[in-house]
Design a protein around this motif. Structure first.
Motif, mmCIF file in Angstrom:
data_model
loop_
_atom_site.group_PDB
_atom_site.id
_atom_site.type_symbol
_atom_site.label_atom_id
_atom_site.label_comp_id
_atom_site.label_asym_id
_atom_site.label_seq_id
_atom_site.Cartn_x
_atom_site.Cartn_y
_atom_site.Cartn_z
ATOM 1 N N ILE A 158 -41.532 34.837 -20.935
ATOM 2 C CA ILE A 158 -40.261 35.573 -20.993
ATOM 3 C C ILE A 158 -39.263 34.982 -20.001
ATOM 4 C CG2 ILE A 158 -39.192 37.820 -20.471
ATOM 5 C CD1 ILE A 158 -41.681 39.101 -21.786
ATOM 6 N N ALA A 164 -40.161 47.422 -15.797
ATOM 7 C CA ALA A 164 -41.042 48.526 -16.155
ATOM 8 C C ALA A 164 -40.407 49.790 -15.603
ATOM 9 C CB ALA A 164 -42.426 48.319 -15.556
ATOM 10 N N ASP A 212 -41.329 50.217 -25.856
ATOM 11 C CA ASP A 212 -40.886 48.887 -25.434
ATOM 12 C C ASP A 212 -39.593 48.541 -26.155
ATOM 13 O OD1 ASP A 212 -43.941 49.097 -25.457
ATOM 14 O OD2 ASP A 212 -43.574 47.471 -24.068
ATOM 15 N N VAL A 263 -48.334 42.694 -20.742
ATOM 16 C CA VAL A 263 -47.043 42.026 -20.540
ATOM 17 C C VAL A 263 -47.116 41.018 -19.393
ATOM 18 C CG1 VAL A 263 -44.625 42.387 -19.934
ATOM 19 C CG2 VAL A 263 -45.721 43.899 -21.552
ATOM 20 N N VAL A 323 -38.131 41.258 -17.221
ATOM 21 C CA VAL A 323 -38.861 42.474 -17.615
ATOM 22 C C VAL A 323 -38.596 43.563 -16.590
ATOM 23 C CG1 VAL A 323 -41.177 43.484 -17.896
ATOM 24 C CG2 VAL A 323 -40.713 41.185 -18.783
#
Lengths: 41, 143
Positions: B8, B17, B95, B1, B15
């Motif tokens: 993105i 995580a 995801d 990623v 994002v």
């Protein structure tokens, strides 16, 4: 019941590495990619 | 990623995580392996349950195909970090992509430890969200 495509995810509370709580809604992005890890490593 | 993170961001996304490890362990991890996006902790695994992420079995973990995939990852530079005593080694990841209204638009639940979607798929989903948003804005302008 697992969340399904099209449903709204609750405003989950997660914890920052320094220990403070943060809500999903605090990340104002057009879209949010959430990557759930297995154990660190 | 990490490789698709700039794309993105260009598409207006972000994002996150998420780890079930305690915040202190996450802090130690990102100090050693810095990531360009936030890594948050979900110590009670409420978010993992919300997204119905499954658990694997020891049999699946130790299957030759799983071991081979781990070896391939190691060849590509990934180094395993020894798990903590209380780590849930059987917890699988996944995801997901939420739109700006936190609506679930993409879901991929890992079926075994090294199972992850191809990163390009995540970018494609992000691109389609952006395109829909632009179409919607255009429609609103013309009305």
């Amino acid at each position: 019941m697992a969340i399904q495509l099209g449903e709204v995810v609750e405003d989950l509370v997660l914890v920052r590495p320094e220990g403070t709580a943060v809500r999903l809604s605090e990340f104002p992005a057009r879209a949010l990619v959430m990557i759930f890890l297995r154990h660190l490593g | 990623v990490q490789t698709i993170y700039p794309q993105i961001r260009e598409l207006g996304g972000d994002v996150l995580a998420i780890s079930f490890s305690p915040p202190a362990r996450v802090a130690a991890y990102i100090q050693r392996y810095p990531l360009p996006f936030p890594v948050l902790s979900d110590p009670d695994q409420h978010a993992y349950r919300t997204f119905a992420l499954e658990k694997t079995s020891w049999w699946t973990m130790l299957r030759p195909t799983s071991i081979l995939r781990y070896l391939k990852l190691m060849v590509r530079g990934w180094l395993p970090w020894s798990p903590a005593k209380d780590d849930d080694l059987l917890q699988l990841g996944g995801d997901f992509i939420l739109d700006e209204h936190r609506r679930l638009v993409f879901a991929y639940r890992s079926s075994e430890p090294t199972d992850r979607p191809v990163a390009k798929i995540l970018v494609n989903v992000m691109r389609s969200i952006e395109e829909k948003k632009l179409e919607q804005e255009e429609t609103e302008k013309t009305e």
